[in-house]
Design a protein around this motif. Structure first.
Motif, PDB file in Angstrom:
ATOM      1  N   ARG A 181     -12.573  -0.223  -3.409  1.00 16.20           N
ATOM      2  CA  ARG A 181     -12.538   0.650  -4.293  1.00 16.20           C
ATOM      3  C   ARG A 181     -12.227   0.141  -5.852  1.00 16.20           C
ATOM      4  NH1 ARG A 181      -8.945   3.084  -0.628  1.00 16.20           N
ATOM      5  NH2 ARG A 181      -7.158   2.819  -2.170  1.00 16.20           N
ATOM      6  N   ASP A 182     -11.573  -0.839  -5.998  1.00 18.56           N
ATOM      7  CA  ASP A 182     -11.074  -1.435  -7.111  1.00 18.56           C
ATOM      8  C   ASP A 182     -12.236  -2.347  -7.892  1.00 18.56           C
ATOM      9  OD1 ASP A 182      -8.496  -0.558  -6.865  1.00 18.56           O
ATOM     10  OD2 ASP A 182      -7.402  -2.372  -6.371  1.00 18.56           O
ATOM     11  N   ASP A 195      -2.891   5.114  -1.193  1.00 17.35           N
ATOM     12  CA  ASP A 195      -3.869   4.187  -0.647  1.00 17.35           C
ATOM     13  C   ASP A 195      -4.322   4.527   0.681  1.00 17.35           C
ATOM     14  OD1 ASP A 195      -3.751   2.295  -3.032  1.00 17.35           O
ATOM     15  OD2 ASP A 195      -1.945   1.848  -2.514  1.00 17.35           O
ATOM     16  N   LYS A 216      -9.040  -0.725  -0.334  1.00 16.66           N
ATOM     17  CA  LYS A 216      -8.285  -0.746  -1.727  1.00 16.66           C
ATOM     18  C   LYS A 216      -9.097  -1.847  -2.637  1.00 16.66           C
ATOM     19  CE  LYS A 216      -3.920  -1.000  -4.409  1.00 16.66           C
ATOM     20  NZ  LYS A 216      -4.554  -1.108  -5.433  1.00 16.66           N
ATOM     21  N   ASN A 217      -9.404  -2.969  -1.911  1.00 15.97           N
ATOM     22  CA  ASN A 217     -10.212  -3.863  -2.826  1.00 15.97           C
ATOM     23  C   ASN A 217     -11.741  -3.409  -3.180  1.00 15.97           C
ATOM     24  OD1 ASN A 217      -8.139  -5.781  -2.648  1.00 15.97           O
ATOM     25  ND2 ASN A 217      -8.527  -6.695  -0.998  1.00 15.97           N
ATOM     26  N   GLY A 253      -6.311  -0.263   4.770  1.00 20.15           N
ATOM     27  CA  GLY A 253      -6.052  -0.328   3.507  1.00 20.15           C
ATOM     28  C   GLY A 253      -6.067  -1.119   2.722  1.00 20.15           C
ATOM     29  N   ASN A 254      -5.861  -2.429   2.605  1.00 18.43           N
ATOM     30  CA  ASN A 254      -6.083  -3.490   1.693  1.00 18.43           C
ATOM     31  C   ASN A 254      -7.739  -3.703   1.614  1.00 18.43           C
ATOM     32  OD1 ASN A 254      -3.624  -4.591   0.733  1.00 18.43           O
ATOM     33  ND2 ASN A 254      -3.200  -4.936   2.964  1.00 18.43           N
ATOM     34  N   LEU A 288       0.665  -1.244   0.037  1.00 26.91           N
ATOM     35  CA  LEU A 288       0.031   0.148   0.075  1.00 26.91           C
ATOM     36  C   LEU A 288       0.951   1.039   0.033  1.00 26.91           C
ATOM     37  CD1 LEU A 288      -2.574  -1.061   2.904  1.00 26.91           C
ATOM     38  CD2 LEU A 288      -3.059  -1.094   0.379  1.00 26.91           C
ATOM     39  N   LYS A 289       0.727   2.107  -0.897  1.00 27.06           N
ATOM     40  CA  LYS A 289       1.319   3.521  -0.740  1.00 27.06           C
ATOM     41  C   LYS A 289       0.427   4.438   0.330  1.00 27.06           C
ATOM     42  CE  LYS A 289       2.787   7.297  -3.627  1.00 27.06           C
ATOM     43  NZ  LYS A 289       2.592   7.957  -4.817  1.00 27.06           N
ATOM     44  N   LYS A 298     -10.422   6.284   1.936  1.00 26.05           N
ATOM     45  CA  LYS A 298      -9.182   5.698   2.057  1.00 26.05           C
ATOM     46  C   LYS A 298      -8.787   5.779   3.656  1.00 26.05           C
ATOM     47  CE  LYS A 298      -7.441   7.381  -2.246  1.00 26.05           C
ATOM     48  NZ  LYS A 298      -6.400   8.318  -3.050  1.00 26.05           N
TER      49      LYS A 298
END
Length: 190
Positions: free
Chosen positions: A187-188, A79, A184-185, A180-181, A5-6, A110
């Protein structure tokens, strides 16, 4: 293995002699030793964002100012975020609040975590930032670090944490990685 993650570690103070920089460096160094996080330091001193002067609110989108567009891209690239937030007069430093207010959609959905210092370990600053983060549609995490006696922990320009600081930053990294993961998942997936 998934791409890390950024995470942007944003220094919430621009004062001369600030503790935000050594604390931020400590956060970055600790994250570098962990899997799943790629942290980058963002120094608001280098951004020189003016107090928001534009007639159109950031929530409306459609930015046209070059500096606002650059800041939007920087914020959007992440992220998640760790805000290094001192407490100034029982509140948020103006420079940090302004940086948050400068764009809108780029913060949405986020996670954000806080590392505070100052009065009561920055508790009031973190409390206020949590409310701001919610309005920006961020996911403020429970895992905050409240550094007590920050000035006594500064040695030769470095921050030297105590056992409590070290334990809490580990918890912060764990929670930030999980949330974060998850986000992110989501959002993706659209």
């Amino acid at each position: 293995m998934a791409e890390p993650l950024k995470i942007l570690v944003i220094l919430g103070s621009v004062r001369e002699g600030r503790m935000a920089e050594p604390v931020g460096n400590w956060v970055i160094e600790g994250a570098a030793a962990r899997d799943g996080l790629a942290c980058e330091l963002v120094d608001l001193k280098e951004w020189d964002l003016p107090f928001y002067p534009f007639p159109k609110p950031p929530a409306a989108g459609g930015y046209t100012d070059p500096l606002q567009l650059r800041w939007a891209e920087r914020v959007k690239s992440a992220d998640g975020y760790i805000l290094i937030c001192p407490e100034y007069n029982h509140g948020i430093p103006a420079v940090l609040k302004n940086a948050l207010d400068f764009v809108y959609a780029e913060w949405n959905r986020k996670p954000v975590a806080f590392v505070g210092y100052g009065g009561n370990g920055g508790a009031r600053s973190i409390e206020q930032l949590t409310m701001v983060a919610r309005e920006l549609q961020m996911a403020p995490l429970e895992a905050s670090v409240h550094i007590m006696g920050v000035w006594e922990k500064a040695k030769s320009g470095s921050f030297e944490p105590d056992a409590k600081d070290t334990r809490w930053i580990g918890h912060l990294y764990d929670e930030l990685t999980w949330w974060g993961n998850a986000l992110k998942n989501a959002r993706d997936a659209g």
